[in-house]
Motif scaffolding. Sequence first.
Motif, PDB file in Angstrom:
ATOM      1  N   LEU A  19      11.329   2.471   1.889  1.00  0.00           N
ATOM      2  CA  LEU A  19      11.817   1.400   1.032  1.00  0.00           C
ATOM      3  C   LEU A  19      11.687   1.768  -0.443  1.00  0.00           C
ATOM      4  O   LEU A  19      12.574   1.450  -1.257  1.00  0.00           O
ATOM      5  CB  LEU A  19      11.054   0.107   1.322  1.00  0.00           C
ATOM      6  CG  LEU A  19      11.358  -0.591   2.654  1.00  0.00           C
ATOM      7  CD1 LEU A  19      10.449  -1.789   2.850  1.00  0.00           C
ATOM      8  CD2 LEU A  19      12.818  -0.996   2.720  1.00  0.00           C
ATOM      9  N   LEU A  23      14.766   1.983  -3.081  1.00  0.00           N
ATOM     10  CA  LEU A  23      14.825   1.170  -4.288  1.00  0.00           C
ATOM     11  C   LEU A  23      14.926   2.036  -5.547  1.00  0.00           C
ATOM     12  O   LEU A  23      15.588   1.641  -6.521  1.00  0.00           O
ATOM     13  CB  LEU A  23      13.585   0.266  -4.361  1.00  0.00           C
ATOM     14  CG  LEU A  23      13.535  -0.884  -3.345  1.00  0.00           C
ATOM     15  CD1 LEU A  23      12.192  -1.582  -3.394  1.00  0.00           C
ATOM     16  CD2 LEU A  23      14.674  -1.872  -3.597  1.00  0.00           C
ATOM     17  N   SER A  26      18.446   2.934  -6.419  1.00  0.00           N
ATOM     18  CA  SER A  26      19.339   1.776  -6.557  1.00  0.00           C
ATOM     19  C   SER A  26      20.481   2.030  -7.533  1.00  0.00           C
ATOM     20  O   SER A  26      21.479   1.286  -7.510  1.00  0.00           O
ATOM     21  CB  SER A  26      18.539   0.548  -6.998  1.00  0.00           C
ATOM     22  OG  SER A  26      17.884   0.825  -8.229  1.00  0.00           O
ATOM     23  N   TYR A  32      24.453   2.194  -1.387  1.00  0.00           N
ATOM     24  CA  TYR A  32      24.314   0.803  -0.954  1.00  0.00           C
ATOM     25  C   TYR A  32      25.620   0.292  -0.337  1.00  0.00           C
ATOM     26  O   TYR A  32      25.603  -0.553   0.572  1.00  0.00           O
ATOM     27  CB  TYR A  32      23.899  -0.069  -2.133  1.00  0.00           C
ATOM     28  CG  TYR A  32      22.426   0.054  -2.456  1.00  0.00           C
ATOM     29  CD1 TYR A  32      21.524  -0.895  -1.992  1.00  0.00           C
ATOM     30  CD2 TYR A  32      21.943   1.120  -3.199  1.00  0.00           C
ATOM     31  CE1 TYR A  32      20.171  -0.791  -2.277  1.00  0.00           C
ATOM     32  CE2 TYR A  32      20.598   1.245  -3.487  1.00  0.00           C
ATOM     33  CZ  TYR A  32      19.707   0.293  -3.023  1.00  0.00           C
ATOM     34  OH  TYR A  32      18.361   0.402  -3.297  1.00  0.00           O
ATOM     35  N   PRO A  40      20.733  -3.813  -5.893  1.00  0.00           N
ATOM     36  CA  PRO A  40      19.888  -4.651  -6.757  1.00  0.00           C
ATOM     37  C   PRO A  40      20.321  -4.545  -8.218  1.00  0.00           C
ATOM     38  O   PRO A  40      20.763  -3.498  -8.676  1.00  0.00           O
ATOM     39  CB  PRO A  40      18.481  -4.071  -6.549  1.00  0.00           C
ATOM     40  CG  PRO A  40      18.702  -2.684  -6.110  1.00  0.00           C
ATOM     41  CD  PRO A  40      19.983  -2.665  -5.344  1.00  0.00           C
ATOM     42  N   ALA A  46      14.398  -2.885  -9.692  1.00  0.00           N
ATOM     43  CA  ALA A  46      14.394  -2.276  -8.357  1.00  0.00           C
ATOM     44  C   ALA A  46      13.622  -0.963  -8.359  1.00  0.00           C
ATOM     45  O   ALA A  46      12.849  -0.683  -7.427  1.00  0.00           O
ATOM     46  CB  ALA A  46      15.835  -2.059  -7.896  1.00  0.00           C
ATOM     47  N   GLN A  47      13.794  -0.152  -9.404  1.00  0.00           N
ATOM     48  CA  GLN A  47      13.069   1.116  -9.473  1.00  0.00           C
ATOM     49  C   GLN A  47      11.565   0.893  -9.660  1.00  0.00           C
ATOM     50  O   GLN A  47      10.745   1.619  -9.086  1.00  0.00           O
ATOM     51  CB  GLN A  47      13.637   1.967 -10.599  1.00  0.00           C
ATOM     52  CG  GLN A  47      15.030   2.516 -10.296  1.00  0.00           C
ATOM     53  CD  GLN A  47      15.583   3.340 -11.427  1.00  0.00           C
ATOM     54  OE1 GLN A  47      15.168   3.202 -12.582  1.00  0.00           O
ATOM     55  NE2 GLN A  47      16.536   4.224 -11.109  1.00  0.00           N
ATOM     56  N   GLY A  50      10.303   0.013  -6.392  1.00  0.00           N
ATOM     57  CA  GLY A  50      10.259   1.199  -5.551  1.00  0.00           C
ATOM     58  C   GLY A  50       9.037   2.050  -5.817  1.00  0.00           C
ATOM     59  O   GLY A  50       8.403   2.572  -4.875  1.00  0.00           O
TER      60      GLY A  50
END
Length: 230
Positions: A19, A23, A26, A32, A40, A46-47, A50
């Motif tokens: 996950l 992320l 992203s 995606y 995201p 998101a990073q 992550g």
Amino acid sequence: MKAMLRTVLFLDAALNLALGVLLIASFWSSLYAAIEVPAPSPVLYAQALGVAFIGMAWLQWHATLNGQLTATVAKVTGHVNWVIGAFVLGWLISGQLAVTGGGKLLMPALGAVLLVVGAILVKLASSVRTKERVQAAQQAGGRGRGGVVSDTVRDVPYDYSDVRAGDEARGKRAEPRMETPRGDSASVNTTPVAPAGTTGIVTPVPSATAPTSNESTSSVPHDARQNPHS
């Protein structure tokens, strides 16, 4: 039970690592789009999430090797996982998270897995902690009881009255034992003692071998004991 906890913790670490990598990637919109999951936005959040997932996976990996960290790390990361899974399922149920195609199966499965794995980690971690506390209390109680017993056995004197009572019950009278001094018995001058009277004074009885008051108590001649100045 601790071995099972380590196994679940290792599997959850692998899931969190995947996950985290997803992320961080992203910014790759085509990825995606291929898995039919909404990208995201903004990418920065998101990073950052992550990186947090990767750090949690790294901590879980070390907890599987270090037994002292296993229960604590499993409990904390388990709570994090089931809360995130509940958020994912809540957004899907509310309909505010638009997913199409394969995302309709992937996102609910991800939320359910995070929720179930997190709950299992919390349950196993609580059971392991309780078992460790019980074992520590039993060991401390065993050491305490061992110390008390040893002190009691060491401090309690031996009761000789039980031995005498046992001899009297068998019809035997326990007589005091007098130990004869070692050496030549002829050189020991024993004087018999008469029984004590009512006053409690012990009167020695003259012996046939004891010298009288009229006899000399020394082997030195009488003339040698006279006063040389007389």
